[in-house]
Design an enzyme around this catalytic site. Sequence first.
Site, short mmCIF file in Angstrom:
data_model
loop_
_atom_site.label_atom_id
_atom_site.label_comp_id
_atom_site.label_asym_id
_atom_site.label_seq_id
_atom_site.Cartn_x
_atom_site.Cartn_y
_atom_site.Cartn_z
N ASN B 136 1.25 -1.13 -0.12
CA ASN B 136 -0.32 0.25 -0.01
C ASN B 136 0.86 1.33 -0.16
O ASN B 136 0.99 1.66 0.91
CB ASN B 136 -0.77 -0.35 1.73
CG ASN B 136 -1.89 0.96 0.83
OD1 ASN B 136 -2.26 2.36 0.49
ND2 ASN B 136 -3.31 0.65 1.99
N CYS B 139 -2.70 5.28 0.22
CA CYS B 139 -3.11 5.99 0.85
C CYS B 139 -2.72 7.53 0.91
O CYS B 139 -1.85 7.66 2.05
CB CYS B 139 -3.62 5.43 2.13
SG CYS B 139 -4.86 3.94 2.34
N ASN B 204 -5.34 3.99 -5.90
CA ASN B 204 -5.73 4.44 -4.90
C ASN B 204 -5.89 5.78 -4.58
O ASN B 204 -6.93 5.98 -5.94
CB ASN B 204 -4.54 4.01 -3.47
CG ASN B 204 -4.36 3.84 -2.57
OD1 ASN B 204 -5.43 4.13 -1.70
ND2 ASN B 204 -4.49 3.20 -1.94
N CYS B 347 -36.21 12.69 -30.41
CA CYS B 347 -35.87 13.69 -29.21
C CYS B 347 -37.55 13.95 -28.95
O CYS B 347 -38.77 13.80 -29.00
CB CYS B 347 -36.28 15.04 -30.38
SG CYS B 347 -36.07 16.49 -29.69
N CYS B 353 -29.45 20.32 -25.63
CA CYS B 353 -28.30 20.72 -26.78
C CYS B 353 -29.29 22.20 -27.18
O CYS B 353 -27.08 22.77 -27.44
CB CYS B 353 -29.06 19.29 -27.79
SG CYS B 353 -31.10 19.22 -28.85
N CYS B 357 -25.64 24.04 -26.79
CA CYS B 357 -24.92 24.72 -27.65
C CYS B 357 -24.56 26.07 -27.85
O CYS B 357 -24.06 26.62 -27.84
CB CYS B 357 -25.03 24.48 -29.10
SG CYS B 357 -23.87 24.18 -30.88
N CYS B 380 -21.22 23.49 -37.04
CA CYS B 380 -21.36 22.79 -35.80
C CYS B 380 -19.82 21.69 -35.58
O CYS B 380 -19.27 21.04 -37.34
CB CYS B 380 -22.25 21.05 -36.62
SG CYS B 380 -21.46 19.87 -35.40
N CYS B 383 -18.22 18.85 -31.61
CA CYS B 383 -18.00 19.33 -30.35
C CYS B 383 -18.32 17.90 -28.87
O CYS B 383 -18.12 17.67 -28.39
CB CYS B 383 -18.42 20.29 -29.07
SG CYS B 383 -20.12 20.93 -28.31
N CYS B 386 -23.26 18.42 -27.33
CA CYS B 386 -25.22 17.83 -27.44
C CYS B 386 -25.60 16.89 -27.20
O CYS B 386 -26.22 15.74 -26.72
CB CYS B 386 -25.51 18.30 -28.89
SG CYS B 386 -24.75 17.86 -30.45
#
Lengths: 445, 439
Positions: B136, B139, B204, B347, B353, B357, B380, B383, B386
């Site tokens: 370990n 932690c 961890n 839709c 959206c 946008c 557009c 990205c 939406c």
Amino acid sequence: MTNSQFTPGVAPGRLSPERYAANFQDVAPPLTAHAAAVAADRCYFCHDAPCATACPTTIDIPLFIRQIATGTPEAAAKTIFSQNILGGMCARVCPTETLCEGACVRMEAEGKPVEIGLLQRFATDTLLEKQGHPFTAGAPTGHSVAVVGGGPAGLACAHRLALKGHKVTIYEAKPKLGGLDEYGIAAYKAPEDFAAREVAWLLQVGGIEVVTNWALGRAGDGTLDDLLGRHDAVFLGIGLSGVNALSLPGGELATPATEFIAALRQADDLATLPVGRKVVVIGGGMTAVDAAVQAKLLGAETSTIVYRRAQAEMPASVHEQEHAATHGVRIICNAAPVAIHAVAGGLEVEFARTETGGAGLRMLDDTFRLKADQVLSAIGQTLGALPEGVKTAGPKIGTDGAGRTSLARVWAGGDCAPAGEDLTVNAVAQGRDAAEDIHSFLMGA
Amino acid sequence: MADLRSNFIGIKSPNPFWLASAPPTDKEYNVRRAYEAGWGGVVWKTLGAEGPPVVNVSGPRYGVIYGGDRRVMGINNIELITDRPLEVNLREIKSVKRDYPDRALVVSLMVPCDEESWKAILAHVEDTGADGVELNFGCPHGMAERGMGSAVGQVPEYIEMVTRWVKQYSRMPCIVKLTPNVTSILPPALAAKRGGADAVSLINTVKSVTSVNLDDFCPEPMIDGKGTHGGYCGPAVKPIALNMVGEIARYAETRGLPISGIGGVTTWRDAAEFLAMGAGNVQVCTAAMTYGFKVVQEMISGLSDYMDRKGFTSVEEIVGRAVPNFSEWQHLNLNHVTKAVIDQEDCIKCGRCYAACEDTSHQAIAMGEDRTFTVKDEECVACNLCVDVCPVDCISMKTLPLGTVDPRTGRKVAPYANWTTHPNNPGSSNYTCGITAAE
């Protein structure tokens, strides 16, 4: 209790006290804080939300639900009350399934809308329970306005005018304010005297004087001219004080459903209210449903709504119809009353079957009779006598979009004015908007 | 039912789902319940050195981040290593292992950073018959102040040194558990490898404060008016973990080092994703703490169905399958053009959206009178926001085929080309100093 559901004729005390209490408790119990949080989580916070567009008072529903979700229900209530000062009552009586909830995009998504009505009730109840009023009357403008009728339209108008700093006097014909909220809607929709409590809370805004037992045009009270002499503007929110009479042989044997409901609403002890063993309600709107269901809840053995057109045309919403059906009310459609006969041991209502054809409703020769001990008629309400000079448009007072009547300095709104269904929420919107217009007028804008 | 058997660095288990070293694996009682519920393996909660055990707070030990409907998205904990005597833990480990020989049982260790301490504890653990040890070094709370846990994991030299001791004094397989509280996961992973670790496990918990009490003005969990940072885990840390696992899996010098994937594994799908990113198995804690041990049954059925669907006959076939596609940004295809497409049938017209946008992106969604939302291809940039905010998953990205004109740029979609050869890249041989031919 000497009477039962099977006692013949019209009799009071058909049920045990426990039964009355259970029957008339809240029809849609409020959400707990946890249930409200879960329900609020379902809101998508839509852009230009369809629910808000569908609300006649255009409450910003996504915003108030987000305020509930983030642990600020009082802020949510303020969002609601800033658009609709009777948002508490509307949360109880609005036919949300045809308004906000009907437009909720979750109907499209999964057929189950966000519980907007219940959430609105959660927020408004939270604020009302704190007894605080979130608004204060504006700085005095020196103007005074008379509001005739203390129902939803008048109250909304008065409150908005007070916010603007105008001195308001509400003139109400009945002993109490509230209009149909107090006298008209079913008791189980707003139990525990909610209508009166809401009115008292609303008046905390200040600047509103109340005159009750004052009817427009009644000798000793006053006329519209008197009011115009004393005030700078008058708003008429006088509702529909008349009822359509059943014009048929024996029509006088029927009681207006509105009277039956008003008596029920004002009763201190439901056990004192007489109700028929067999009740027949003629009509197909909300009033018919409220009367028929409450007759059943008062202990009628049978309660039957008879509507002259097809079920799909019933003015009562599907939700209301289902509500009636689940309470054991029988709905008969396509039957028009022909006569009410007094017979040994009670009444018989005679109906003719109808057919909707190209030429409208047609009565057929096929008739039948229903036994009745009590016949309630709910076939619509009408304008009462109007002050001279106030012009009507069809069955209502004629107004423009802002609520202006044909008379200078006189506005009207609510059930007495046109536009939309006769709903509390529409009355609130009209009263509020008329107040805005009165304010513009008085301030010379 | 697919064959889910797992062999991780020689440690066999009936499935690749292990419980991570954490509160759920602190006692024999819990571990027996876990095995009965179906867990393939357990990493016993971290043991400390002989002598008086550590002491935990008896105020709250956890903080939480909720999603909708109080769904637990992340838990922050300030519980230290086991606070029960070493000999009790060792006796219980031995007893459990004897009764569940087919299950993996690995013992997590954290002792002071000196050779004698490690030598001593290893001998005790070997006696239990456990299958391996996990060091370990992760932690971030409490023990780190005492020079252990992440205080070791943040210094590659210490990792290497301790790992070397462990391999020197024990024949047991050794897993080194790494802390994410570093600027790069690669030096610690490399150090573990140099020290002779058989595997690394990660991540961890992440150093964190989950909330602040706004009445007492104190970080939470609040213990008598004070709060301290804790270690963050659960679904919220999964993206951090996937990246670190993938980095170790793809980096030339750590590639092939077995990885036990940890960090927000909640469903079979999360587990499969960790496997695809290079983990040989997964360890789970928060999902079990939130829902109980039974969640493993969904993980087992889900992974099995997935493997059957894909025709995989062993878990190993999934391991690392996504690693070759875990690329650096500079190698992404800059000529690949996609456009959002809204399925009008599905839709629900919520307009999220549009708000996303219009307010925060490229004004590439039009809102019609009747609340019909449509994508403006000429705006557009793909990205994907939406798609991300749509509550009903009705938006998808469509790829423009080679040679078609992108309405946004007016240029035809060209074959693959990346930043390394881009004319705007000063490091590329095609660099034009921003001067185009027309000028």
